[in-house]
Motif scaffolding. Structure first.
Motif, PDB file in Angstrom:
ATOM      1  N   ALA A  60      -9.278   6.944  -2.357  1.00  0.00           N
ATOM      2  CA  ALA A  60      -8.102   6.336  -1.730  1.00  0.00           C
ATOM      3  C   ALA A  60      -6.892   6.294  -2.657  1.00  0.00           C
ATOM      4  CB  ALA A  60      -8.449   4.913  -1.276  1.00  0.00           C
ATOM      5  N   ILE A  61      -7.085   6.513  -3.935  1.00  0.00           N
ATOM      6  CA  ILE A  61      -5.993   6.308  -4.877  1.00  0.00           C
ATOM      7  C   ILE A  61      -5.100   7.546  -5.042  1.00  0.00           C
ATOM      8  CG2 ILE A  61      -7.004   7.116  -7.062  1.00  0.00           C
ATOM      9  CD1 ILE A  61      -6.099   4.418  -8.252  1.00  0.00           C
ATOM     10  N   LEU A  62      -5.470   8.666  -4.423  1.00  0.00           N
ATOM     11  CA  LEU A  62      -4.680   9.899  -4.600  1.00  0.00           C
ATOM     12  C   LEU A  62      -3.212   9.749  -4.170  1.00  0.00           C
ATOM     13  CD1 LEU A  62      -7.194  12.740  -3.636  1.00  0.00           C
ATOM     14  CD2 LEU A  62      -6.210  12.243  -5.870  1.00  0.00           C
ATOM     15  N   PRO A  63      -2.895   9.122  -3.027  1.00  0.00           N
ATOM     16  CA  PRO A  63      -1.468   8.938  -2.692  1.00  0.00           C
ATOM     17  C   PRO A  63      -0.707   8.112  -3.731  1.00  0.00           C
ATOM     18  CG  PRO A  63      -2.853   8.561  -0.763  1.00  0.00           C
ATOM     19  CD  PRO A  63      -3.780   8.675  -1.929  1.00  0.00           C
ATOM     20  N   VAL A  64      -1.399   7.151  -4.344  1.00  0.00           N
ATOM     21  CA  VAL A  64      -0.753   6.346  -5.388  1.00  0.00           C
ATOM     22  C   VAL A  64      -0.442   7.216  -6.605  1.00  0.00           C
ATOM     23  CG1 VAL A  64      -1.048   4.381  -6.942  1.00  0.00           C
ATOM     24  CG2 VAL A  64      -1.882   4.248  -4.591  1.00  0.00           C
ATOM     25  N   VAL A  65      -1.366   8.107  -6.948  1.00  0.00           N
ATOM     26  CA  VAL A  65      -1.139   9.022  -8.077  1.00  0.00           C
ATOM     27  C   VAL A  65       0.064   9.921  -7.794  1.00  0.00           C
ATOM     28  CG1 VAL A  65      -2.146  10.916  -9.417  1.00  0.00           C
ATOM     29  CG2 VAL A  65      -3.557   8.960  -8.770  1.00  0.00           C
ATOM     30  N   THR A  66       0.173  10.388  -6.545  1.00  0.00           N
ATOM     31  CA  THR A  66       1.324  11.227  -6.169  1.00  0.00           C
ATOM     32  C   THR A  66       2.632  10.471  -6.362  1.00  0.00           C
ATOM     33  OG1 THR A  66      -0.050  12.310  -4.507  1.00  0.00           O
ATOM     34  CG2 THR A  66       2.325  12.587  -4.303  1.00  0.00           C
ATOM     35  N   TYR A  67       2.639   9.216  -5.971  1.00  0.00           N
ATOM     36  CA  TYR A  67       3.859   8.401  -6.105  1.00  0.00           C
ATOM     37  C   TYR A  67       4.197   8.121  -7.571  1.00  0.00           C
ATOM     38  CZ  TYR A  67       6.629   4.110  -6.202  1.00  0.00           C
ATOM     39  OH  TYR A  67       7.593   3.161  -6.475  1.00  0.00           O
ATOM     40  N   ILE A  82       3.183   0.809  -3.809  1.00  0.00           N
ATOM     41  CA  ILE A  82       1.775   1.087  -4.128  1.00  0.00           C
ATOM     42  C   ILE A  82       0.850   0.308  -3.187  1.00  0.00           C
ATOM     43  CG2 ILE A  82      -0.003   0.708  -5.889  1.00  0.00           C
ATOM     44  CD1 ILE A  82       2.125   1.400  -7.988  1.00  0.00           C
ATOM     45  N   ALA A  83       1.197  -0.938  -2.888  1.00  0.00           N
ATOM     46  CA  ALA A  83       0.368  -1.743  -1.978  1.00  0.00           C
ATOM     47  C   ALA A  83       0.296  -1.104  -0.597  1.00  0.00           C
ATOM     48  CB  ALA A  83       0.926  -3.162  -1.888  1.00  0.00           C
ATOM     49  N   ARG A  84       1.407  -0.641  -0.086  1.00  0.00           N
ATOM     50  CA  ARG A  84       1.423  -0.033   1.243  1.00  0.00           C
ATOM     51  C   ARG A  84       0.668   1.299   1.255  1.00  0.00           C
ATOM     52  NH1 ARG A  84       5.226  -2.454   4.599  1.00  0.00           N
ATOM     53  NH2 ARG A  84       5.318  -0.625   5.914  1.00  0.00           N
ATOM     54  N   LEU A  85       0.875   2.113   0.212  1.00  0.00           N
ATOM     55  CA  LEU A  85       0.146   3.381   0.135  1.00  0.00           C
ATOM     56  C   LEU A  85      -1.354   3.143   0.031  1.00  0.00           C
ATOM     57  CD1 LEU A  85       2.413   5.419  -2.331  1.00  0.00           C
ATOM     58  CD2 LEU A  85       2.079   5.858   0.102  1.00  0.00           C
ATOM     59  N   MET A  86      -1.724   2.174  -0.795  1.00  0.00           N
ATOM     60  CA  MET A  86      -3.146   1.899  -1.019  1.00  0.00           C
ATOM     61  C   MET A  86      -3.804   1.374   0.255  1.00  0.00           C
ATOM     62  SD  MET A  86      -5.092   2.320  -3.595  1.00  0.00           S
ATOM     63  CE  MET A  86      -6.880   2.224  -3.540  1.00  0.00           C
ATOM     64  N   ARG A  87      -3.099   0.542   0.979  1.00  0.00           N
ATOM     65  CA  ARG A  87      -3.664  -0.010   2.221  1.00  0.00           C
ATOM     66  C   ARG A  87      -3.953   1.090   3.236  1.00  0.00           C
ATOM     67  NH1 ARG A  87      -1.480  -1.174   7.174  1.00  0.00           N
ATOM     68  NH2 ARG A  87      -2.468  -2.856   8.374  1.00  0.00           N
ATOM     69  N   SER A  88      -2.946   1.949   3.495  1.00  0.00           N
ATOM     70  CA  SER A  88      -3.127   2.994   4.508  1.00  0.00           C
ATOM     71  C   SER A  88      -4.204   3.992   4.082  1.00  0.00           C
ATOM     72  CB  SER A  88      -1.803   3.716   4.770  1.00  0.00           C
ATOM     73  OG  SER A  88      -1.317   4.307   3.578  1.00  0.00           O
ATOM     74  N   SER A  89      -4.216   4.340   2.808  1.00  0.00           N
ATOM     75  CA  SER A  89      -5.219   5.303   2.336  1.00  0.00           C
ATOM     76  C   SER A  89      -6.617   4.699   2.360  1.00  0.00           C
ATOM     77  CB  SER A  89      -4.863   5.743   0.917  1.00  0.00           C
ATOM     78  OG  SER A  89      -5.795   6.675   0.442  1.00  0.00           O
ATOM     79  N   MET A  90      -6.722   3.428   1.968  1.00  0.00           N
ATOM     80  CA  MET A  90      -8.026   2.764   1.953  1.00  0.00           C
ATOM     81  C   MET A  90      -8.575   2.599   3.368  1.00  0.00           C
ATOM     82  SD  MET A  90     -10.409   1.464   0.086  1.00  0.00           S
ATOM     83  CE  MET A  90      -9.862   0.950  -1.527  1.00  0.00           C
ATOM     84  N   LEU A  91      -7.702   2.297   4.334  1.00  0.00           N
ATOM     85  CA  LEU A  91      -8.154   2.187   5.726  1.00  0.00           C
ATOM     86  C   LEU A  91      -8.751   3.501   6.217  1.00  0.00           C
ATOM     87  CD1 LEU A  91      -5.286   0.118   7.415  1.00  0.00           C
ATOM     88  CD2 LEU A  91      -7.684  -0.549   7.134  1.00  0.00           C
ATOM     89  N   GLU A  92      -8.126   4.612   5.832  1.00  0.00           N
ATOM     90  CA  GLU A  92      -8.638   5.914   6.243  1.00  0.00           C
ATOM     91  C   GLU A  92      -9.982   6.213   5.582  1.00  0.00           C
ATOM     92  OE1 GLU A  92      -5.822   9.021   5.575  1.00  0.00           O
ATOM     93  OE2 GLU A  92      -7.240  10.621   6.042  1.00  0.00           O
TER      94      GLU A  92
END
Length: 305
Positions: free
Chosen positions: A221-228, A182-192
């Protein structure tokens, strides 16, 4: 309705494949026992309908599933598969729910801190923690946690299910991987997201970073986390086979491992079907969550229909 129909077809396919795979394995569920006379084996097979043609067993199994009956356990005569799931799932789900909440809280926080401090020591520190969480297997964390907190410090019981304090060490062992992902997904999505024009506009208006993150960036930014979370929640709340065995927790994962070693076909089938159904259900929840978090997804679906 279309998603519900697809889910029913997927469950039927899983039931069919699992059923025939289980029955294609050489040997029977009672082959591990001591050699029994042929008469007794015939009686056992007749009792559990193992001497019926395979297609008859399959149709009977489907009819029982429709009624909510997953069948008797071959190993424990007084228990059914429904009893085992009813007893084991609440234990696994209680631990899993805490793991998910912990992973969400720490993982999102680490990801946001890393993105806001891109290429700074906070970013490197957060990603180092995430890398350790991904790299170290849960059974290693379980052993270390048991040694430090149970053997040396004696803060928590080392194993068995003796109350809420028994949940601490399994939660520590299980939370590492989902927190790191979740930390890695959140970081990359938040940067974008932080590089989007509307975020730059918010900054130009003089909004505080805290307001920009919580009001404008976090939701997108949280959508990739929801997918996971869909498959992750289904996997965690149904129990970790390894961690539950290490801590002797009477959860669903432990029953699944025991059913495999005992060749308890109905339990293997029942737990597999239960897990698959929960996984499909969680994916449907994720689809609904998409529309709640980002209404544009719901609008585009309607146009597609």
């Amino acid at each position: 309705m279309r998603k519900f129909s697809s889910a029913l077809v997927a469950v039927l396919v899983i039931i069919t494949v699992t059923f025939f795979l289980m029955h294609s394995i050489p040997g029977g569920p009672f082959d591990s026992e001591r050699k029994l006379p042929n008469t007794i084996m015939k009686n056992i097979n007749a009792r559990y309908h193992l001497d019926d043609p395979l297609w008859v067993q399959y149709t009977d199994y489907l009819q029982n599933i429709v009624k909510g009956d997953l069948g008797p356990s071959f190993r424990y005569e007084t228990r059914t598969v429904n009893d085992i799931i009813r007893d084991g799932f609440p234990v696994s789900a209680a631990i899993g729910a805490i793991v998910i909440l912990l992973a969400l809280g720490i993982g999102i926080l680490l990801g946001v801190i890393a993105a806001l401090n891109h290429n700074k020591w906070q970013d490197y520190g957060a990603m180092l923690i995430a890398t350790i969480g991904v790299s170290v297997p849960s059974f290693i964390v379980a052993g270390l946690a048991m040694y430090v907190f149970a053997e040396k410090l004696r803060w928590f019981p080392p194993a068995l299910w003796e109350g809420p304090e028994s949940m601490v060490l399994p939660v520590i062992a299980l939370a590492g991987l989902p927190t790191a992902v979740i930390a890695r997904l959140m970081r990359s999505s938040m940067l974008e997201v932080l590089n989007q024009d509307y975020i730059k506009t918010a900054r130009a208006k003089g909004l505080a970073t805290r307001v920009i993150v919580y009001r404008h960036a976090l939701r997108n930014a949280i959508l990739p986390v929801v997918t996971y979370l869909g498959p992750a929640v289904a996997g965690i709340v149904t129990g970790s086979f390894i961690v539950e065995n290490i801590f002797a927790i009477p959860g669903l994962g432990k029953w699944f491992v025991m059913s495999i070693s005992n060749r308890d076909y109905p339990v293997i089938l029942g737990v597999t079907i239960f897990y698959s159904t929960l996984l499909i259900f969680m994916n449907m929840i994720v689809d609904i969550a998409y529309a709640v978090i980002d209404p544009r997804i719901k609008l585009s679906d309607r146009k597609g229909e």
